[in-house]
Design an enzyme around this catalytic site. Sequence first.
Site, short mmCIF file in Angstrom:
data_model
loop_
_atom_site.label_atom_id
_atom_site.label_comp_id
_atom_site.label_asym_id
_atom_site.label_seq_id
_atom_site.Cartn_x
_atom_site.Cartn_y
_atom_site.Cartn_z
N ILE A 10 0.77 -0.98 0.27
CA ILE A 10 -0.02 -0.02 0.03
C ILE A 10 0.86 1.25 0.09
O ILE A 10 1.87 1.29 0.94
CB ILE A 10 -0.89 0.17 1.28
CG1 ILE A 10 -1.57 -1.07 1.51
CG2 ILE A 10 -1.95 1.26 1.05
CD1 ILE A 10 -2.30 -1.41 2.83
N GLY A 12 1.28 5.51 0.24
CA GLY A 12 0.62 6.60 1.10
C GLY A 12 0.06 6.31 2.41
O GLY A 12 -1.27 6.43 2.65
N SER A 14 1.02 7.17 5.70
CA SER A 14 1.41 8.02 6.92
C SER A 14 0.13 8.61 7.56
O SER A 14 0.10 8.97 8.71
CB SER A 14 2.29 9.16 6.45
OG SER A 14 1.48 9.97 5.46
N SER A 15 -1.08 8.56 6.90
CA SER A 15 -2.40 8.96 7.59
C SER A 15 -3.43 8.76 6.52
O SER A 15 -3.20 8.10 5.66
CB SER A 15 -2.22 10.61 7.55
OG SER A 15 -1.96 11.19 6.18
N GLY A 16 -4.53 9.03 6.94
CA GLY A 16 -5.84 8.88 6.16
C GLY A 16 -6.02 7.50 5.67
O GLY A 16 -5.92 6.58 6.53
N GLY A 18 -4.81 5.45 3.65
CA GLY A 18 -3.86 4.24 3.53
C GLY A 18 -3.49 3.79 4.74
O GLY A 18 -3.33 2.77 4.96
N TYR A 156 -6.39 18.57 -10.47
CA TYR A 156 -6.37 17.20 -9.64
C TYR A 156 -7.41 16.38 -10.09
O TYR A 156 -7.44 15.22 -10.35
CB TYR A 156 -6.95 17.65 -8.26
CG TYR A 156 -7.26 16.27 -7.24
CD1 TYR A 156 -6.23 15.70 -6.75
CD2 TYR A 156 -8.62 15.97 -7.09
CE1 TYR A 156 -6.38 14.47 -5.89
CE2 TYR A 156 -8.88 14.94 -6.45
CZ TYR A 156 -7.81 14.39 -5.58
OH TYR A 156 -8.10 13.13 -4.81
#
Length: 312
Positions: A10, A12, A14-16, A18, A156
């Site tokens: 996986i 990303g 570090s937060s959220g 993921g 984006y």
Amino acid sequence: MADLPRTVLISGCSSGIGLELAVQLARDSRQRYQVVATMRDLGKKGTLEAAAGEALGQTLTVAQLDVCSDESVAQCLRCIQGGEVDVLVNNAGMGLVGPLEGLSLATMQRVFDTNFFGAVRLVKAVLPGMKRRRQGHIVVVSSVMGLQGVVFNDAYAASKFALEGFFESLAIQLLQFNIFISLVEPGPVGTAFEEKLLEQASGAQFPGADPDTLHYFRDLYLPASRELFRSLGQSPQAVAQAIVKVISSARPPLRLQTNARYSALTALKAADPSGRLYVWSAHRLLFRWPGLLSRALRCLACGCFPSRVLPG
């Protein structure tokens, strides 16, 4: 004989989303997964390690990975036993909001380098092994902005549209190798990442943007965006739970929108192939009837409107 756990890589984490996904898979009661949770900056791993608890070092390991670097991707895969990845979750992403005239091309290119080319780079790295084994699953955390454009999110949304087209095309070929692709399309998700993005945008100068556009962005878009997140935002835990179900499915879907309340907005585009219904409706709600937009979002949040809108 019990099946061996599947290796899940996986990006990303570090937060959220993921972070939540890595923890939920690592804590699977049947221990079906060996999770490699990655992030660009290992200095931010403390929150993940604390959330993982006893799973850390058992069913979850943390590794450094910069999806924008070929060498970083190769180094990460060398750290995985056998270099074999059964499930790849492309979650690393970069947000960008603001008036187009005030955004540099270099900044927009960084969005594509992370959101699109970062995902492509990882897929190219793991695909030969998946094809050789004739099995695999690639999960892409896309967005509803990969289905419809959203004002002041031009670059984006474009990066997410690119993901949708690329992976839908690739999915056709990969079925021949018993490899599945799933595009997960969250609506607004309440994370520190989103809060920080909006906070930074509210204080940015955006040189080159005209006064009228700056007014529309600061006084109309930003309040409406915050209301959208308050009314319809999902938690990262809820999105992660939806992804866990996709990963554990025997026949995973190509697409999954995780927020049923938001589907009324995406249905506007589906209801009119010409695109006029969605664009005109979004324009009027934001620029002419912002008060009505706020009330409509509150109604969607409490269920006053149906979660699905079908064309007449």
